[in-house]
Design a protein around this motif. Sequence first.
Motif, PDB file in Angstrom:
ATOM      1  N   ASP A   1       9.141  -5.244   7.670  1.00 42.57           N
ATOM      2  CA  ASP A   1       8.058  -4.538   8.343  1.00 42.57           C
ATOM      3  C   ASP A   1       8.397  -4.157   9.776  1.00 42.57           C
ATOM      4  O   ASP A   1       8.003  -3.082  10.253  1.00 42.57           O
ATOM      5  CB  ASP A   1       6.794  -5.399   8.329  1.00 42.57           C
ATOM      6  CG  ASP A   1       6.188  -5.517   6.940  1.00 42.57           C
ATOM      7  OD1 ASP A   1       6.662  -4.799   6.031  1.00 42.57           O
ATOM      8  OD2 ASP A   1       5.256  -6.321   6.764  1.00 42.57           O
TER       9      ASP A   1
ATOM     10  N   THR B   1      -0.133  -0.659   4.606  1.00 44.01           N
ATOM     11  CA  THR B   1       0.326   0.673   5.018  1.00 44.01           C
ATOM     12  C   THR B   1      -0.299   1.101   6.336  1.00 44.01           C
ATOM     13  O   THR B   1       0.391   1.564   7.250  1.00 44.01           O
ATOM     14  CB  THR B   1      -0.008   1.699   3.920  1.00 44.01           C
ATOM     15  OG1 THR B   1       0.711   1.370   2.724  1.00 44.01           O
ATOM     16  CG2 THR B   1       0.369   3.107   4.350  1.00 44.01           C
TER      17      THR B   1
ATOM     18  N   ARG C   1      -2.831  -3.453  -0.251  1.00 45.57           N
ATOM     19  CA  ARG C   1      -1.660  -2.610  -0.005  1.00 45.57           C
ATOM     20  C   ARG C   1      -1.993  -1.491   0.979  1.00 45.57           C
ATOM     21  O   ARG C   1      -1.158  -1.105   1.802  1.00 45.57           O
ATOM     22  CB  ARG C   1      -1.136  -2.023  -1.321  1.00 45.57           C
ATOM     23  CG  ARG C   1      -0.462  -3.056  -2.220  1.00 45.57           C
ATOM     24  CD  ARG C   1       0.199  -2.400  -3.412  1.00 45.57           C
ATOM     25  NE  ARG C   1       0.882  -3.353  -4.259  1.00 45.57           N
ATOM     26  CZ  ARG C   1       2.141  -3.757  -4.080  1.00 45.57           C
ATOM     27  NH1 ARG C   1       2.841  -3.276  -3.074  1.00 45.57           N
ATOM     28  NH2 ARG C   1       2.688  -4.628  -4.904  1.00 45.57           N
TER      29      ARG C   1
ATOM     30  N   ALA D   1       9.501   2.603   2.616  1.00 48.76           N
ATOM     31  CA  ALA D   1       9.511   1.831   1.370  1.00 48.76           C
ATOM     32  C   ALA D   1      10.934   1.501   0.938  1.00 48.76           C
ATOM     33  O   ALA D   1      11.169   0.516   0.237  1.00 48.76           O
ATOM     34  CB  ALA D   1       8.795   2.608   0.274  1.00 48.76           C
TER      35      ALA D   1
ATOM     36  N   VAL E   1       6.043   6.297   6.972  1.00 46.04           N
ATOM     37  CA  VAL E   1       5.857   4.996   6.322  1.00 46.04           C
ATOM     38  C   VAL E   1       6.219   5.082   4.841  1.00 46.04           C
ATOM     39  O   VAL E   1       6.635   4.091   4.228  1.00 46.04           O
ATOM     40  CB  VAL E   1       4.416   4.486   6.512  1.00 46.04           C
ATOM     41  CG1 VAL E   1       3.435   5.157   5.566  1.00 46.04           C
ATOM     42  CG2 VAL E   1       4.349   2.974   6.331  1.00 46.04           C
TER      43      VAL E   1
ATOM     44  N   GLU F   1       3.189   2.652  -0.136  1.00 45.90           N
ATOM     45  CA  GLU F   1       4.463   3.371  -0.228  1.00 45.90           C
ATOM     46  C   GLU F   1       5.426   2.685  -1.188  1.00 45.90           C
ATOM     47  O   GLU F   1       6.195   3.335  -1.896  1.00 45.90           O
ATOM     48  CB  GLU F   1       5.091   3.525   1.159  1.00 45.90           C
ATOM     49  CG  GLU F   1       5.529   2.233   1.838  1.00 45.90           C
ATOM     50  CD  GLU F   1       4.395   1.432   2.448  1.00 45.90           C
ATOM     51  OE1 GLU F   1       4.647   0.306   2.892  1.00 45.90           O
ATOM     52  OE2 GLU F   1       3.257   1.939   2.467  1.00 45.90           O
TER      53      GLU F   1
ATOM     54  N   THR G   1       9.142  -2.466   2.690  1.00 45.91           N
ATOM     55  CA  THR G   1       7.731  -2.650   2.999  1.00 45.91           C
ATOM     56  C   THR G   1       6.947  -2.837   1.700  1.00 45.91           C
ATOM     57  O   THR G   1       7.422  -2.490   0.618  1.00 45.91           O
ATOM     58  CB  THR G   1       7.176  -1.455   3.783  1.00 45.91           C
ATOM     59  OG1 THR G   1       7.397  -0.256   3.032  1.00 45.91           O
ATOM     60  CG2 THR G   1       7.860  -1.342   5.134  1.00 45.91           C
TER      61      THR G   1
ATOM     62  N   VAL H   1      -2.644   7.183  -0.572  1.00 46.72           N
ATOM     63  CA  VAL H   1      -2.035   7.557   0.712  1.00 46.72           C
ATOM     64  C   VAL H   1      -2.565   8.910   1.166  1.00 46.72           C
ATOM     65  O   VAL H   1      -2.882   9.117   2.348  1.00 46.72           O
ATOM     66  CB  VAL H   1      -0.496   7.589   0.595  1.00 46.72           C
ATOM     67  CG1 VAL H   1       0.138   8.078   1.895  1.00 46.72           C
ATOM     68  CG2 VAL H   1       0.045   6.218   0.240  1.00 46.72           C
TER      69      VAL H   1
ATOM     70  N   GLY I   1       3.454  -1.953   1.094  1.00 44.94           N
ATOM     71  CA  GLY I   1       2.180  -1.263   1.006  1.00 44.94           C
ATOM     72  C   GLY I   1       2.135  -0.272  -0.141  1.00 44.94           C
ATOM     73  O   GLY I   1       2.874  -0.387  -1.132  1.00 44.94           O
TER      74      GLY I   1
END
Length: 645
Positions: free
Chosen positions: A512, A453, A449, A588, A584, A596, A592, A618, A594
């Motif tokens: 993405d 990100t 993940r 979310a 980023v 987030e 996405t 993060v 990642g």
Amino acid sequence: MICAAGLLLAGFLMQGVLPAALYDWPERWVLPLQEAATDWLTYILRRSDIGGRPLIAWTREFSAYVNIPLEFLQSLLTKGWLIPGATAAETLRIPSLSWLSVTGVAVFLTYGASGRGLAILTAATLAYFAVFGLWEDAMLTVASVAFIVVVGFAIGLALGTLIWRHPRLETVFSPIFDVMQTLPIFSYLVPVVLLVGFGPLSAVIVTLVFSLPPMARATVLALRQVPPEIRELGDMTGASQGQYILKMLIPSAKTGLMIGLNQLIMTTLAMVILASMIGAGGLGGEVLQSLQILRFGRGLESGLAITLLAIVLYRYGSALAHRRPRHDATSTLGRDLAIVGALIALPSLAGLLWPVAQRYPEALTITSEPLWSGAIDFVNLHSGEKLEALRVFLSLNLLIPLRGAIMGMGWASVALALCLVGWAASGPRLAIASAAVIAIIAATGYWERAVITVHLVLVGVLLGIAIGVPFGIWSALSRRAKSVIDVAVDLIQTLPSLVYLVPIVMLLGPGDVSAVLAIAAYVVGAVIRYCDHALRSAPDSLIEAVRSTGATEAQVFRIVRLPFAVPGLLLGLNQAIMLGISMVVVTALVGTRGLEQETITALARVDPGRGLVAGAMVCLIAITIDRLLAAVARKASTVPAAPTH
């Protein structure tokens, strides 16, 4: 740097040869931090007793008192007061301030601070709120911002003064401030809501977490820049420590403190949309709702309203920060208070007779939503296939290969490569810390993940650089271009982050690619501004000296401007990446996958530990990148001497 790149290449090529654990952390070794964090937070929030009562009971009771001034501001500006009676006929309703009163007072204050130009902009901004039917939402936002600014200024001033008096505390508070500004908001929404409940006060607390550090840091800097003669004057007059700070030090640091106040206002406005997710309402709520139902026109109108409000407050704060006191002028405080009183009373009295003076008529409001919706439909109809081809191309030829390449390098080779970069840039401390961050991310099971990100941020920032650098160069080399580009950059940098997402999602759909383009759009303004500033850092005398040798503008750019610009360009890259990481987190909301997305999932499932751990990852990534790039920039700050021949 070459050794680090070689190590990454070796890690990629040695897949299948080296142990699999160096590429994907074994599941049986994953540290259960999420469960531990959830259990700990649950215990703290629900089971811990203070004086025989759970912590939540104390925080809810405290929040009820703190909420009183916020509710007063909201009632004053938009809601009014309702005093219930025994019957409906006996119920008394006290209206809020008239829209004409608010406009008149705001115009009067901005005119006194900066003159006719800012007064006209203020009047146009408030007229925009009224004409586009955004008055109530705008006043809710103004009430929240006013409350946050007063509280944030007081706390930031106190913290900054404490750090100034005890410099050793800076080593304690500096990393705390870094975490406060890089920890994704979604990761701590759940604990805040559990502590104080869903509503505007939760949004205020969340916003303060992000907005407080700039004020505290600006206070420290402003107090340190006060001339030592002020201290000597305080000693000569026999002033106590409190008298010296309140009556001499803080007034002398007014300019720096006002700059900090300005940054507090800007960061607060930057958070209004995300804060609306837990009940802040206002303009941020309008933008968020527009994204959820894909109403680009309404979202753009609300986003522009936030932008206009930010510009007005920024210019008003800047005017106050740079205004010098006139000791020879007679005080006009009494006259000013009388004018403000008249501007409040007269429209309010007129509103009792003519409702139009109290509230802007809804029948006279307009909207540009059909225009923007028609434009989006037109683009989709005539260019939909091309946009889909662009989405597929970026996904198949850029995003997926890059993500595969980083995953193929493995966490161990990435950790060692960052260790080498940190060692070369700063020494063993940064080297060990950088490698440890990668190891921690892998050990918590978030390596994949984290790669998702990072690769979204990397591609988005690179696209932003590709678009922004040419404009930054053009702005640095042409005054006429700079005057136009600066206006565009001001607009780009003050638009709320979610405003970028709405049209992109409507054109390309969630995913993405939309996230990458939104990141690029969000960072391009900073890229242009830092590039322009960096290229202007070379001394004019040196540029003229090189020109006198017959060098062309291209040679001047290569020999003089570019070497001097390297530290500034690295700083700009740092800021672009920080902005990309903050953006980023917002992406979310459009799917996405990642780190987030983990914070959003934790919020939906009311899993505070999961959100905090993902947010901490993060945060670690952002701080590590910041420290590495800052160290590289410091090392590059020694500018090579330009040739004199």
